[in-house]
Design a protein around this motif. Structure first.
Motif, PDB file in Angstrom:
ATOM      1  N   ASN A  27       0.845  -1.210   0.000  1.00 54.83           N
ATOM      2  CA  ASN A  27       0.000   0.000   0.000  1.00 54.83           C
ATOM      3  C   ASN A  27       0.875   1.253   0.000  1.00 54.83           C
ATOM      4  N   GLY A  28       1.767   1.322  -0.972  1.00 55.63           N
ATOM      5  CA  GLY A  28       2.700   2.435  -1.017  1.00 55.63           C
ATOM      6  C   GLY A  28       2.630   3.239  -2.289  1.00 55.63           C
ATOM      7  N   GLU A  29       3.388   4.309  -2.307  1.00 54.68           N
ATOM      8  CA  GLU A  29       3.578   5.144  -3.486  1.00 54.68           C
ATOM      9  C   GLU A  29       5.072   5.363  -3.661  1.00 54.68           C
ATOM     10  N   VAL A  30       5.509   5.479  -4.898  1.00 58.79           N
ATOM     11  CA  VAL A  30       6.935   5.580  -5.199  1.00 58.79           C
ATOM     12  C   VAL A  30       7.394   7.030  -5.186  1.00 58.79           C
ATOM     13  N   VAL A  31       8.538   7.249  -4.552  1.00 59.96           N
ATOM     14  CA  VAL A  31       9.231   8.541  -4.619  1.00 59.96           C
ATOM     15  C   VAL A  31      10.563   8.281  -5.313  1.00 59.96           C
ATOM     16  N   SER A  32      10.719   8.801  -6.527  1.00 53.06           N
ATOM     17  CA  SER A  32      11.948   8.560  -7.277  1.00 53.06           C
ATOM     18  C   SER A  32      13.128   9.248  -6.613  1.00 53.06           C
ATOM     19  N   ALA A  33      14.265   8.549  -6.593  1.00 55.41           N
ATOM     20  CA  ALA A  33      15.523   9.124  -6.101  1.00 55.41           C
ATOM     21  C   ALA A  33      16.573   8.987  -7.194  1.00 55.41           C
ATOM     22  N   ASP A  34      16.237   9.517  -8.352  1.00 49.47           N
ATOM     23  CA  ASP A  34      17.132   9.502  -9.501  1.00 49.47           C
ATOM     24  C   ASP A  34      17.398  10.952  -9.896  1.00 49.47           C
ATOM     25  N   SER A  35      18.651  11.347  -9.898  1.00 53.82           N
ATOM     26  CA  SER A  35      18.991  12.753 -10.102  1.00 53.82           C
ATOM     27  C   SER A  35      18.709  13.248 -11.511  1.00 53.82           C
ATOM     28  N   MET A  36      18.432  12.354 -12.454  1.00 53.54           N
ATOM     29  CA  MET A  36      18.158  12.784 -13.816  1.00 53.54           C
ATOM     30  C   MET A  36      16.717  12.529 -14.252  1.00 53.54           C
ATOM     31  N   HIS A  59       3.783   7.912  -8.852  1.00 53.15           N
ATOM     32  CA  HIS A  59       5.224   8.158  -8.780  1.00 53.15           C
ATOM     33  C   HIS A  59       5.463   9.652  -8.572  1.00 53.15           C
ATOM     34  N   HIS A  60       6.290   9.978  -7.613  1.00 53.64           N
ATOM     35  CA  HIS A  60       6.615  11.363  -7.298  1.00 53.64           C
ATOM     36  C   HIS A  60       8.072  11.658  -7.635  1.00 53.64           C
ATOM     37  N   MET A  61       8.400  12.926  -7.843  1.00 49.17           N
ATOM     38  CA  MET A  61       9.757  13.400  -8.141  1.00 49.17           C
ATOM     39  C   MET A  61      10.264  12.908  -9.501  1.00 49.17           C
ATOM     40  N   MET A  79      11.910  18.958  -1.656  1.00 49.62           N
ATOM     41  CA  MET A  79      10.722  18.598  -2.428  1.00 49.62           C
ATOM     42  C   MET A  79      10.274  17.170  -2.133  1.00 49.62           C
ATOM     43  N   ALA A  80      11.222  16.240  -2.089  1.00 46.22           N
ATOM     44  CA  ALA A  80      10.873  14.846  -1.818  1.00 46.22           C
ATOM     45  C   ALA A  80      10.344  14.685  -0.403  1.00 46.22           C
ATOM     46  N   GLY A  81      10.874  15.484   0.521  1.00 41.12           N
ATOM     47  CA  GLY A  81      10.374  15.436   1.899  1.00 41.12           C
ATOM     48  C   GLY A  81       8.897  15.785   1.977  1.00 41.12           C
ATOM     49  N   LYS A  82       8.470  16.759   1.183  1.00 40.40           N
ATOM     50  CA  LYS A  82       7.044  17.122   1.155  1.00 40.40           C
ATOM     51  C   LYS A  82       6.219  15.975   0.586  1.00 40.40           C
ATOM     52  N   CYS A  83       6.753  15.304  -0.437  1.00 36.45           N
ATOM     53  CA  CYS A  83       6.045  14.149  -1.004  1.00 36.45           C
ATOM     54  C   CYS A  83       5.893  13.050   0.041  1.00 36.45           C
ATOM     55  N   VAL A  84       6.954  12.784   0.783  1.00 42.76           N
ATOM     56  CA  VAL A  84       6.921  11.749   1.815  1.00 42.76           C
ATOM     57  C   VAL A  84       5.884  12.084   2.873  1.00 42.76           C
ATOM     58  N   VAL A  96      10.919   4.680  -1.647  1.00 38.69           N
ATOM     59  CA  VAL A  96      11.919   5.504  -2.325  1.00 38.69           C
ATOM     60  C   VAL A  96      12.737   4.604  -3.242  1.00 38.69           C
ATOM     61  N   VAL A  97      12.748   4.930  -4.532  1.00 35.78           N
ATOM     62  CA  VAL A  97      13.372   4.053  -5.528  1.00 35.78           C
ATOM     63  C   VAL A  97      14.357   4.846  -6.373  1.00 35.78           C
ATOM     64  N   GLY A  98      15.614   4.426  -6.360  1.00 35.07           N
ATOM     65  CA  GLY A  98      16.592   5.091  -7.214  1.00 35.07           C
ATOM     66  C   GLY A  98      18.006   4.806  -6.777  1.00 35.07           C
ATOM     67  N   GLY A  99      18.946   5.239  -7.606  1.00 33.96           N
ATOM     68  CA  GLY A  99      20.343   4.937  -7.339  1.00 33.96           C
ATOM     69  C   GLY A  99      21.204   6.124  -6.974  1.00 33.96           C
ATOM     70  N   THR A 100      20.599   7.304  -6.754  1.00 30.95           N
ATOM     71  CA  THR A 100      21.387   8.476  -6.393  1.00 30.95           C
ATOM     72  C   THR A 100      21.530   8.532  -4.880  1.00 30.95           C
ATOM     73  N   GLY A 101      22.641   7.989  -4.388  1.00 31.49           N
ATOM     74  CA  GLY A 101      22.851   7.870  -2.948  1.00 31.49           C
ATOM     75  C   GLY A 101      22.798   9.191  -2.211  1.00 31.49           C
ATOM     76  N   LEU A 102      23.333  10.243  -2.820  1.00 34.07           N
ATOM     77  CA  LEU A 102      23.333  11.554  -2.182  1.00 34.07           C
ATOM     78  C   LEU A 102      21.908  12.054  -1.962  1.00 34.07           C
ATOM     79  N   TYR A 103      21.017  11.795  -2.905  1.00 35.57           N
ATOM     80  CA  TYR A 103      19.620  12.202  -2.773  1.00 35.57           C
ATOM     81  C   TYR A 103      18.934  11.411  -1.661  1.00 35.57           C
ATOM     82  N   ILE A 104      19.182  10.108  -1.635  1.00 33.74           N
ATOM     83  CA  ILE A 104      18.555   9.258  -0.617  1.00 33.74           C
ATOM     84  C   ILE A 104      19.022   9.655   0.775  1.00 33.74           C
ATOM     85  N   ASP A 105      20.309   9.852   0.936  1.00 35.86           N
ATOM     86  CA  ASP A 105      20.838  10.238   2.242  1.00 35.86           C
ATOM     87  C   ASP A 105      20.282  11.588   2.677  1.00 35.86           C
TER      88      ASP A 105
END
Length: 313
Positions: A27-36, A59-61, A79-84, A96-105
């Protein structure tokens, strides 16, 4: 209890598909963590999920920024914090789905993420200095005030070297000191982080190579041509993405198309290695390693983990 489920890992490991399955199961929604994927109009080269691949999961972001602008990790965290917060307020789970570690952290950490406000005039001055003296000399100037950060940056990493000097000059504090303070600040969100990889590194590299070829086959050259024609600067943040930078070089006649494709493959493999190195520094990460192809049957494992009933080594 976890606030977030994070599905991450290097490029081409099946994060998008697994993220959708996890969102459907939990029961979730995706928040992208991809810088591009954050940029509009950059679809093919970023492997942006299609509506069919999203399977009805919000899907957000994605498509959240104009490629003409410079988008930062600090802006993403805000911005992603507001989505969360919106997702959680509706009783759903942010995936949260993506490979940009800096964004996730940055998203998990929250709070004082930006080390200092930007100063466009000072940044231009520093960029001109970098171009004039070269990366090695510029890095040595940084080393005089922040030896730790200088030692971690490559002389060719103009963007981060300039930012590190800018922060020092604006605040009198190094980025290293800021990061150390941030580490000691409790994170805004607690997250279960699942990282994807392959048991055989050759398998990962083969998937990366095939993905690069497929992107060019689907029209990456035309996509980059349209972006440049719309006024997106070739030296802007968006056009530094792997795939876009090399294609732009081809369009300028600096290399052949086969050479551009091979360079994209090489740089993508190197980026995957950096992503893995970033993730291995976090002992709390739970690894799912595929043998051949991504096995979505592992979603029940994630569901069990998230409910706190088991642990996987």
């Amino acid at each position: 209890m976890y606030d977030l489920l994070v599905i991450t890992g290097p490029t081409a490991t099946g994060k998008t598909a697994l993220g959708v399955e996890a969102a459907l199961a939990l029961n979730g929604e995706v928040v992208s963590a991809d810088s591009m994927q954050v940029y509009t109009g950059m679809d093919i080269g970023t492997a942006k999920p299609t509506r069919a691949e999203m399977r009805g999961v919000p899907h957000h972001m994605i498509d959240a920024a104009d490629p003409h602008e410079s988008f930062s990790a600090a802006k993403y965290a805000a911005m992603a914090g507001k989505c969360v917060e919106d997702i959680r307020s509706r009783g759903k789970l942010p995936v949260v789905v993506g490979g940009t570690g800096l964004y996730i952290d940055g998203l998990k950490r929250g709070g004082d993420y930006a080390a200092a406000p930007a100063d466009p005039a000072l940044r231009r001055e520093l960029e001109e200095e970098y171009d004039r003296v070269g990366g090695e000399a510029f890095r040595e100037a940084l080393r005089a005030v922040d030896p730790d950060r200088a030692g971690r940056l490559h002389p060719g990493d103009k963007k981060r070297l300039v930012r590190a000097r800018e922060v020092c000059l604006l605040t009198g504090e190094t980025i290293t000191a800021h990061d150390e303070r941030s580490k000691n600040t409790p994170p805004r969100y607690t997250a279960l982080t699942v990282a994807l990889d392959f048991t055989d590194r050759a398998r990962l590299y083969d998937r990366i190579d095939r993905r690069a070829e497929a992107m060019f086959g689907r029209g990456l050259v035309d996509e980059v041509r349209r972006l440049l024609a719309s006024g997106v600067p070739a030296d802007g943040t968006a056009m530094q993405a792997i795939g876009y930078k090399e294609t732009a070089a081809y369009l300028r006649g600096e290399c052949t198309l086969p050479e551009a494709v091979e360079t994209v493959k090489l740089r993508s493999r190197r980026y995957a290695k950096r992503q893995l190195t970033w993730l291995r520094r976090d002992p709390s990460v739970i690894w799912l390693r595929w043998k051949n192809e991504p096995d979505i049957a592992d979603v029940p494992v994630i569901s069990t983990l998230f409910s706190g009933r088991s642990a996987v080594k």
